[in-house]
Design a protein around this motif. Structure first.
Motif, PDB file in Angstrom:
ATOM      1  N   VAL A  19     -39.148 -11.817 -12.942  1.00 32.68           N
ATOM      2  CA  VAL A  19     -38.196 -10.964 -12.305  1.00 32.68           C
ATOM      3  C   VAL A  19     -38.222 -10.449 -11.169  1.00 32.68           C
ATOM      4  O   VAL A  19     -36.792 -10.372 -10.751  1.00 32.68           O
ATOM      5  N   HIS A  20     -39.073  -9.960 -10.671  1.00 28.55           N
ATOM      6  CA  HIS A  20     -38.926  -9.074  -9.728  1.00 28.55           C
ATOM      7  C   HIS A  20     -38.428 -10.525  -8.857  1.00 28.55           C
ATOM      8  O   HIS A  20     -38.031 -10.317  -7.297  1.00 28.55           O
ATOM      9  N   ARG A  21     -38.370 -12.072  -8.511  1.00 31.74           N
ATOM     10  CA  ARG A  21     -38.624 -13.186  -8.204  1.00 31.74           C
ATOM     11  C   ARG A  21     -37.314 -12.946  -7.706  1.00 31.74           C
ATOM     12  O   ARG A  21     -36.299 -13.767  -6.759  1.00 31.74           O
ATOM     13  N   LEU A  22     -36.754 -12.845  -9.074  1.00 39.82           N
ATOM     14  CA  LEU A  22     -34.851 -12.916  -9.331  1.00 39.82           C
ATOM     15  C   LEU A  22     -34.371 -11.926  -8.874  1.00 39.82           C
ATOM     16  O   LEU A  22     -33.288 -12.099  -7.757  1.00 39.82           O
ATOM     17  N   VAL A  23     -34.728 -11.109  -8.917  1.00 39.97           N
ATOM     18  CA  VAL A  23     -34.024  -9.921  -8.406  1.00 39.97           C
ATOM     19  C   VAL A  23     -34.390  -9.931  -6.353  1.00 39.97           C
ATOM     20  O   VAL A  23     -33.163  -9.761  -6.205  1.00 39.97           O
ATOM     21  N   ALA A  24     -35.297 -10.594  -6.230  1.00 42.04           N
ATOM     22  CA  ALA A  24     -35.424 -10.623  -5.020  1.00 42.04           C
ATOM     23  C   ALA A  24     -34.549 -12.019  -4.048  1.00 42.04           C
ATOM     24  O   ALA A  24     -33.917 -11.741  -3.258  1.00 42.04           O
ATOM     25  N   GLU A  25     -34.042 -12.528  -4.742  1.00 40.33           N
ATOM     26  CA  GLU A  25     -33.398 -14.106  -4.699  1.00 40.33           C
ATOM     27  C   GLU A  25     -31.621 -12.675  -3.986  1.00 40.33           C
ATOM     28  O   GLU A  25     -31.145 -13.438  -3.576  1.00 40.33           O
ATOM     29  N   VAL A  26     -31.379 -12.185  -6.047  1.00 39.23           N
ATOM     30  CA  VAL A  26     -30.348 -11.902  -5.639  1.00 39.23           C
ATOM     31  C   VAL A  26     -29.868 -11.070  -4.597  1.00 39.23           C
ATOM     32  O   VAL A  26     -28.950 -11.220  -3.932  1.00 39.23           O
ATOM     33  N   ILE A  27     -30.945 -10.060  -3.974  1.00 39.23           N
ATOM     34  CA  ILE A  27     -30.846  -9.275  -2.957  1.00 39.23           C
ATOM     35  C   ILE A  27     -30.445  -9.633  -1.787  1.00 39.23           C
ATOM     36  O   ILE A  27     -29.751  -9.774  -1.114  1.00 39.23           O
ATOM     37  N   ASP A  28     -31.246 -11.695  -1.578  1.00 40.27           N
ATOM     38  CA  ASP A  28     -30.947 -12.131  -0.280  1.00 40.27           C
ATOM     39  C   ASP A  28     -29.888 -13.171  -0.071  1.00 40.27           C
ATOM     40  O   ASP A  28     -29.881 -12.928   0.782  1.00 40.27           O
ATOM     41  N   GLU A  29     -29.928 -13.318  -1.472  1.00 39.36           N
ATOM     42  CA  GLU A  29     -28.260 -13.961  -1.596  1.00 39.36           C
ATOM     43  C   GLU A  29     -26.544 -12.807  -1.432  1.00 39.36           C
ATOM     44  O   GLU A  29     -26.070 -13.654  -0.937  1.00 39.36           O
ATOM     45  N   LEU A  30     -27.568 -11.753  -1.948  1.00 37.39           N
ATOM     46  CA  LEU A  30     -25.938 -10.916  -1.387  1.00 37.39           C
ATOM     47  C   LEU A  30     -26.127 -10.407  -0.155  1.00 37.39           C
ATOM     48  O   LEU A  30     -24.808 -10.127   0.287  1.00 37.39           O
ATOM     49  N   GLY A  31     -26.797 -10.242   0.706  1.00 37.92           N
ATOM     50  CA  GLY A  31     -26.739 -10.156   1.753  1.00 37.92           C
ATOM     51  C   GLY A  31     -27.450  -8.575   1.707  1.00 37.92           C
ATOM     52  O   GLY A  31     -26.705  -7.701   3.115  1.00 37.92           O
ATOM     53  N   ILE A  32     -28.077  -8.037   0.760  1.00 34.85           N
ATOM     54  CA  ILE A  32     -27.804  -6.002   0.466  1.00 34.85           C
ATOM     55  C   ILE A  32     -29.469  -5.741   0.364  1.00 34.85           C
ATOM     56  O   ILE A  32     -29.746  -4.418   0.380  1.00 34.85           O
ATOM     57  N   GLU A  33     -30.166  -6.747   1.802  1.00 34.95           N
ATOM     58  CA  GLU A  33     -31.364  -6.074   1.072  1.00 34.95           C
ATOM     59  C   GLU A  33     -31.582  -4.481   2.713  1.00 34.95           C
ATOM     60  O   GLU A  33     -31.797  -3.958   2.266  1.00 34.95           O
ATOM     61  N   GLY A  34     -31.069  -4.742   3.175  1.00 34.83           N
ATOM     62  CA  GLY A  34     -30.781  -3.472   4.284  1.00 34.83           C
ATOM     63  C   GLY A  34     -29.927  -2.272   3.695  1.00 34.83           C
ATOM     64  O   GLY A  34     -30.623  -1.258   4.308  1.00 34.83           O
ATOM     65  N   LYS A  35     -29.150  -1.892   2.601  1.00 39.42           N
ATOM     66  CA  LYS A  35     -28.919  -1.627   2.438  1.00 39.42           C
ATOM     67  C   LYS A  35     -29.042  -0.883   0.862  1.00 39.42           C
ATOM     68  O   LYS A  35     -28.387   0.048   0.032  1.00 39.42           O
ATOM     69  N   THR A  36     -30.010  -1.865   0.105  1.00 36.07           N
ATOM     70  CA  THR A  36     -30.683  -1.398  -0.617  1.00 36.07           C
ATOM     71  C   THR A  36     -31.675  -0.731  -0.972  1.00 36.07           C
ATOM     72  O   THR A  36     -32.344  -0.092  -0.711  1.00 36.07           O
ATOM     73  N   ILE A  37     -31.607   0.037  -2.314  1.00 39.45           N
ATOM     74  CA  ILE A  37     -32.455   1.590  -2.760  1.00 39.45           C
ATOM     75  C   ILE A  37     -32.981   0.959  -3.974  1.00 39.45           C
ATOM     76  O   ILE A  37     -32.511   0.936  -5.215  1.00 39.45           O
ATOM     77  N   GLY A  38     -34.150   1.047  -4.133  1.00 39.08           N
ATOM     78  CA  GLY A  38     -34.788   0.484  -5.841  1.00 39.08           C
ATOM     79  C   GLY A  38     -35.684   2.116  -6.551  1.00 39.08           C
ATOM     80  O   GLY A  38     -36.289   2.676  -5.036  1.00 39.08           O
ATOM     81  N   ILE A  39     -35.396   1.957  -7.470  1.00 40.98           N
ATOM     82  CA  ILE A  39     -36.619   2.837  -8.083  1.00 40.98           C
ATOM     83  C   ILE A  39     -37.405   2.177  -8.850  1.00 40.98           C
ATOM     84  O   ILE A  39     -37.000   2.143 -10.050  1.00 40.98           O
ATOM     85  N   ALA A  40     -38.769   3.316  -8.583  1.00 37.58           N
ATOM     86  CA  ALA A  40     -39.747   2.735 -10.117  1.00 37.58           C
ATOM     87  C   ALA A  40     -40.305   4.260 -10.773  1.00 37.58           C
ATOM     88  O   ALA A  40     -40.609   4.545  -9.670  1.00 37.58           O
ATOM     89  N   PRO A  41     -40.354   3.778 -11.833  1.00 42.03           N
ATOM     90  CA  PRO A  41     -40.602   4.543 -12.792  1.00 42.03           C
ATOM     91  C   PRO A  41     -41.842   4.653 -12.990  1.00 42.03           C
ATOM     92  O   PRO A  41     -42.698   3.407 -12.499  1.00 42.03           O
ATOM     93  N   VAL A  42     -42.936   5.542 -14.143  1.00 36.60           N
ATOM     94  CA  VAL A  42     -43.946   5.185 -14.401  1.00 36.60           C
ATOM     95  C   VAL A  42     -43.993   3.798 -15.186  1.00 36.60           C
ATOM     96  O   VAL A  42     -43.035   3.174 -16.105  1.00 36.60           O
TER      97      VAL A  42
END
Length: 251
Positions: A26-49
């Motif tokens: 799932v991590h890879r899929l999220v990263a692939e989508v971020i790449d394909e949409l070209g949004i890495e520079g403006k993406t903020i992820g929230i990681a809880p516990v």
């Protein structure tokens, strides 16, 4: 011609997940989508516990650590403070469906323009395999050694079904990643959830039925089969809400 490579949005570091755990997929899929949409520079992820607590090590985008269950509330604050950002949460079932139930429900009810990636492996993974809100009836866990007794513990919480009754959310889909075909479908759902945010459509959640071989007491192969045999019959895959698609059908 490059056929296959590591997504740029995925950090080049070893994952801490147990062998056979599908968090890495799932991590890879999220990263692939971020790449394909070209949004890495403006993406903020929230990681809880939870098992995803160290997700900030794995994505090459800004990450914020949230208190247990509070990721949707933190994501709401970030998105409202700067609507130009693409904000996603990455949460497990013990986080999203238990201590964070209120945050999840009300973020969906308000149709906050965020993307939620929800990992449902029917158990508390990080803390040793206790029964979770999503553990199946009769499922053996560390705190239900004789199987989940629904007369004492109630029935599992079906998040997609529950949120689909709200007027607010834009898009809700349940997928899995236990086969090549399933992984491809999961990526489509995740990409749609991120695209909905870019289009300003509102709250999108993708629930991923995921394996936990260590706490299920199974081999990785057995765990993937258990998803097919046990989880999917109880948690059917599919789209539970898609307001835009419904509007198109009516038109």
């Amino acid at each position: 011609m490059t056929v296959f490579e590591k997504p740029k949005a995925l950090a080049d570091v070893p994952l801490h997940y147990c062998p056979g755990c599908t968090h890495g997929i799932v991590h890879r899929l999220v990263a692939e989508v971020i790449d394909e949409l070209g949004i890495e520079g403006k993406t903020i992820g929230i990681a809880p516990v939870g098992c995803s607590v160290m997700a900030y090590n794995y994505f090459n985008c800004d990450m914020i650590e949230a208190a247990h269950g509070r990721a949707p509330a933190v994501a709401t604050g970030v998105k409202r403070a700067d609507p130009s950002k693409v904000v996603f949460t990455y949460q497990g079932d013990g986080d999203l469906a238990s201590i964070g139930t209120a945050e999840t429900v009300h973020a969906a009810a308000r149709n906050e323009n965020i993307t939620v990636i929800f990992i449902n492996n029917a158990i508390y993974g990080m803390t040793g395999g206790q029964m979770a809100p999503t553990s199946l009836p009769g499922q053996v866990t560390q705190t239900s050694p004789y199987g989940r007794d629904v007369t004492q513990c109630g029935y599992p919480v079906k998040i997609c079904e529950m949120l689909s009754q709200l007027e607010g959310p834009e898009y809700l889909e349940r997928v899995t990643v236990n086969s090549v075909k399933a992984v491809r479908n999961a990526k489509k759902a995740i990409k749609k959830a991120f695209q909905n945010q870019l289009d300003g459509k509102g709250f999108s959640m993708v629930e991923v039925l995921s394996s936990c071989p260590t706490n299920w007491g199974m081999t990785p192969q057995q765990a993937l089969k258990w998803i097919d045999d046990k989880m999917i019959p109880y948690y059917p895959l599919g789209v539970y809400k898609d307001r835009s698609a419904q509007k198109e059908e009516k038109a």
